[in-house]
Design a protein around this motif. Structure first.
Motif, PDB file in Angstrom:
ATOM      1  N   MET A  21     -69.322  33.434  33.283  1.00 43.23           N
ATOM      2  CA  MET A  21     -68.594  34.155  32.240  1.00 43.23           C
ATOM      3  C   MET A  21     -69.515  34.453  31.059  1.00 43.23           C
ATOM      4  O   MET A  21     -69.491  35.546  30.483  1.00 43.23           O
ATOM      5  CB  MET A  21     -67.402  33.314  31.752  1.00 43.23           C
ATOM      6  CG  MET A  21     -66.267  33.268  32.736  1.00 43.23           C
ATOM      7  SD  MET A  21     -65.419  34.846  32.802  1.00 43.23           S
ATOM      8  CE  MET A  21     -63.751  34.330  32.979  1.00 43.23           C
ATOM      9  N   ILE A  22     -70.320  33.449  30.688  1.00 40.99           N
ATOM     10  CA  ILE A  22     -71.224  33.633  29.554  1.00 40.99           C
ATOM     11  C   ILE A  22     -72.248  34.722  29.872  1.00 40.99           C
ATOM     12  O   ILE A  22     -72.506  35.615  29.061  1.00 40.99           O
ATOM     13  CB  ILE A  22     -71.924  32.305  29.219  1.00 40.99           C
ATOM     14  CG1 ILE A  22     -70.892  31.275  28.740  1.00 40.99           C
ATOM     15  CG2 ILE A  22     -72.997  32.511  28.160  1.00 40.99           C
ATOM     16  CD1 ILE A  22     -71.439  29.876  28.576  1.00 40.99           C
ATOM     17  N   PHE A  79     -64.261  32.193  26.264  1.00 42.72           N
ATOM     18  CA  PHE A  79     -63.787  31.280  27.298  1.00 42.72           C
ATOM     19  C   PHE A  79     -64.938  30.433  27.815  1.00 42.72           C
ATOM     20  O   PHE A  79     -64.831  29.230  28.006  1.00 42.72           O
ATOM     21  CB  PHE A  79     -63.169  32.073  28.450  1.00 42.72           C
ATOM     22  CG  PHE A  79     -62.690  31.186  29.573  1.00 42.72           C
ATOM     23  CD1 PHE A  79     -61.456  30.569  29.503  1.00 42.72           C
ATOM     24  CD2 PHE A  79     -63.478  30.957  30.684  1.00 42.72           C
ATOM     25  CE1 PHE A  79     -61.023  29.746  30.529  1.00 42.72           C
ATOM     26  CE2 PHE A  79     -63.057  30.142  31.717  1.00 42.72           C
ATOM     27  CZ  PHE A  79     -61.823  29.532  31.638  1.00 42.72           C
ATOM     28  N   GLY A  80     -66.051  31.094  28.044  1.00 40.12           N
ATOM     29  CA  GLY A  80     -67.199  30.379  28.585  1.00 40.12           C
ATOM     30  C   GLY A  80     -67.698  29.290  27.664  1.00 40.12           C
ATOM     31  O   GLY A  80     -68.041  28.201  28.097  1.00 40.12           O
ATOM     32  N   LEU A  81     -67.717  29.566  26.380  1.00 41.05           N
ATOM     33  CA  LEU A  81     -68.277  28.615  25.429  1.00 41.05           C
ATOM     34  C   LEU A  81     -67.287  27.530  25.031  1.00 41.05           C
ATOM     35  O   LEU A  81     -67.659  26.385  24.843  1.00 41.05           O
ATOM     36  CB  LEU A  81     -68.744  29.356  24.173  1.00 41.05           C
ATOM     37  CG  LEU A  81     -69.979  30.238  24.360  1.00 41.05           C
ATOM     38  CD1 LEU A  81     -70.216  31.081  23.117  1.00 41.05           C
ATOM     39  CD2 LEU A  81     -71.206  29.398  24.667  1.00 41.05           C
ATOM     40  N   THR A  84     -67.990  29.048  34.445  1.00 43.89           N
ATOM     41  CA  THR A  84     -68.205  29.138  33.011  1.00 43.89           C
ATOM     42  C   THR A  84     -69.542  29.796  32.653  1.00 43.89           C
ATOM     43  O   THR A  84     -69.579  30.731  31.855  1.00 43.89           O
ATOM     44  CB  THR A  84     -68.098  27.736  32.373  1.00 43.89           C
ATOM     45  OG1 THR A  84     -66.820  27.202  32.706  1.00 43.89           O
ATOM     46  CG2 THR A  84     -68.258  27.811  30.874  1.00 43.89           C
ATOM     47  N   SER A 103     -63.902  25.181  28.223  1.00 43.70           N
ATOM     48  CA  SER A 103     -64.040  23.922  28.937  1.00 43.70           C
ATOM     49  C   SER A 103     -64.326  22.746  28.013  1.00 43.70           C
ATOM     50  O   SER A 103     -64.525  21.641  28.465  1.00 43.70           O
ATOM     51  CB  SER A 103     -65.178  24.041  29.949  1.00 43.70           C
ATOM     52  OG  SER A 103     -66.384  24.259  29.258  1.00 43.70           O
ATOM     53  N   GLY A 104     -64.320  22.964  26.728  1.00 41.42           N
ATOM     54  CA  GLY A 104     -64.652  21.885  25.803  1.00 41.42           C
ATOM     55  C   GLY A 104     -66.093  21.460  25.965  1.00 41.42           C
ATOM     56  O   GLY A 104     -66.456  20.307  25.765  1.00 41.42           O
ATOM     57  N   MET A 105     -66.924  22.396  26.337  1.00 40.81           N
ATOM     58  CA  MET A 105     -68.317  22.113  26.654  1.00 40.81           C
ATOM     59  C   MET A 105     -69.034  21.470  25.475  1.00 40.81           C
ATOM     60  O   MET A 105     -68.967  21.949  24.358  1.00 40.81           O
ATOM     61  CB  MET A 105     -69.005  23.416  27.037  1.00 40.81           C
ATOM     62  CG  MET A 105     -70.240  23.239  27.866  1.00 40.81           C
ATOM     63  SD  MET A 105     -70.701  24.780  28.666  1.00 40.81           S
ATOM     64  CE  MET A 105     -71.102  25.813  27.284  1.00 40.81           C
ATOM     65  N   ALA A 118     -67.823  17.105  29.282  1.00 44.45           N
ATOM     66  CA  ALA A 118     -67.391  17.857  30.462  1.00 44.45           C
ATOM     67  C   ALA A 118     -68.549  18.678  31.002  1.00 44.45           C
ATOM     68  O   ALA A 118     -69.305  19.282  30.235  1.00 44.45           O
ATOM     69  CB  ALA A 118     -66.222  18.763  30.099  1.00 44.45           C
TER      70      ALA A 118
END
Lengths: 199, 53
Positions: free
Chosen positions: A180-181, B14-16, A177, B19-21, A171
Motif C-alpha cells: 500500500m505504501i 492505511f499503510g503507515l 501494508t 496496522s499500528g506499525m 506489530a
C-alpha cells in the motif's frame, strides 16, 4: 495502567551502579555483581557495563534459586488475534559477587501460548557477558495476552543472574501494508511528474 | 484527479497507520517508572533474605 509484576527473586537496578544501592527498595545494598564498581571498592576498574543500550534502570532475575526463580510478567493489550508481533529486548548474563564458578544463563520468553528462549550463555566465573540484543517473532492468539521473562540458569545458588531492559513488542506489518505504501508513493510521484510536464 | 489523489492518500495513511506499525505495546519496557510508583508494589514482594546473601 498495567505494568510488570512478579513474586520472584527479581530486582530493580538503577543505572550505572551494578548494585541495588540506591534502588527505591533495594536489598539492603547487598546484591552486587562481579565486575561492578562497588565490587572493587568504588573504583570502576572492572569496567562493568552497567547500563544497557536503552539506558536507565534495568532488572536482574535470579535464574538459579528455586523456588524463588519466577518470571516477571505483564499483560499486553491491543493485539490482533492472528497478527504477527516482533519482540525485542536487551539482556545480559552476570554473577553475584561472593560466589565462584562458571555459570550458564538464558532468558526464556513466553508470549501467549508460545515460548521461546535465547541461546544459553556460558559465563566464566566472575564474568559479565555484556549487553546482548535479542529479537523474537510471535503470533498473537488473542487481543490480550501475557508476556513473561523467566531467567534460566545453572548451577543453583552460585547464582546465575540474567539482566533485562528495553522490552518492546511491535506489530509486524502485513505483506499488504508495504504494498500500500509503495502504491501510494508511486502514485504521488506519477502525479508530480505529470504536473511538471504540463507546466 | 481528485479521486485518484484520494485513493493514493488513503493508501499511504492505511499503510503507515492502519496496522499500528512501530507502536510499542509494552508498558514501561525500560523499567523507568518502577521505583517512582513504588518498587515493592510494581516488582512484587521480595522473598525472605536468602541464606546465600
Amino acid at each position: 495502567m498495567t505494568s510488570w509484576s512478579t513474586t520472584g527473586y527479581n530486582f530493580l537496578f538503577l543505572p550505572g551502579t551494578g548494585t541495588t544501592t540506591g534502588a527505591k527498595t533495594g536489598f539492603n545494598n547487598q546484591l552486587i555483581f562481579w565486575g561492578s564498581s562497588a565490587q572493587n571498592g568504588g573504583a570502576s576498574t572492572f569496567n562493568f557495563p552497567n547500563n544497557s543500550p536503552s539506558g536507565g534502570n534495568f532488572i536482574a532475575l535470579d535464574g538459579g534459586y528455586s523456588p524463588n526463580t519466577k518470571a516477571i510478567i505483564q499483560t499486553v493489550d491491543g493485539l490482533v488475534a492472528g497478527g504477527d508481533y516482533q519482540l525485542t529486548f536487551y539482556w545480559a548474563a552476570a554473577q553475584q559477587k561472593g560466589f565462584n564458578g562458571a555459570t550458564t544463563e538464558a532468558m526464556q520468553v513466553t508470549f501467549g501460548a508460545q515460548t521461546l528462549s535465547t541461546s544459553t550463555y556460558n559465563l566464566p566465573s566472575h564474568g559479565f557477558s555484556g549487553w546482548m540484543s535479542a529479537t523474537m517473532d510471535f503470533t498473537a492468539t488473542a487481543a490480550s495476552q501475557t508476556l513473561s521473562f523467566l531467567a534460566k540458569g545453572t548451577p543453583e545458588g552460585l547464582p546465575p543472574f540474567s539482566l533485562l531492559d528495553g522490552v518492546s513488542v511491535v506489530a509486524v506489518p502485513e505483506a499488504s501494508t508495504p504494498m500500500m505504501i509503495v502504491l501510494g508513493m508511486t502514485g504521488l510521484l506519477m502525479i508530480r511528474r505529470r504536473s511538471a510536464q504540463c507546466e | 484527479m481528485n479521486f485518484k489523489l484520494s485513493i493514493i492518500i488513503n493508501s499511504l495513511a492505511f499503510g503507515l497507520c492502519g496496522s499500528g506499525m512501530g507502536q510499542n505495546l509494552v508498558t514501561n519496557g525500560d523499567f523507568e517508572t518502577i521505583g517512582i510508583a513504588g518498587y515493592s508494589a510494581q516488582i512484587g514482594a521480595l522473598p525472605q533474605a536468602p541464606s546465600q546473601l
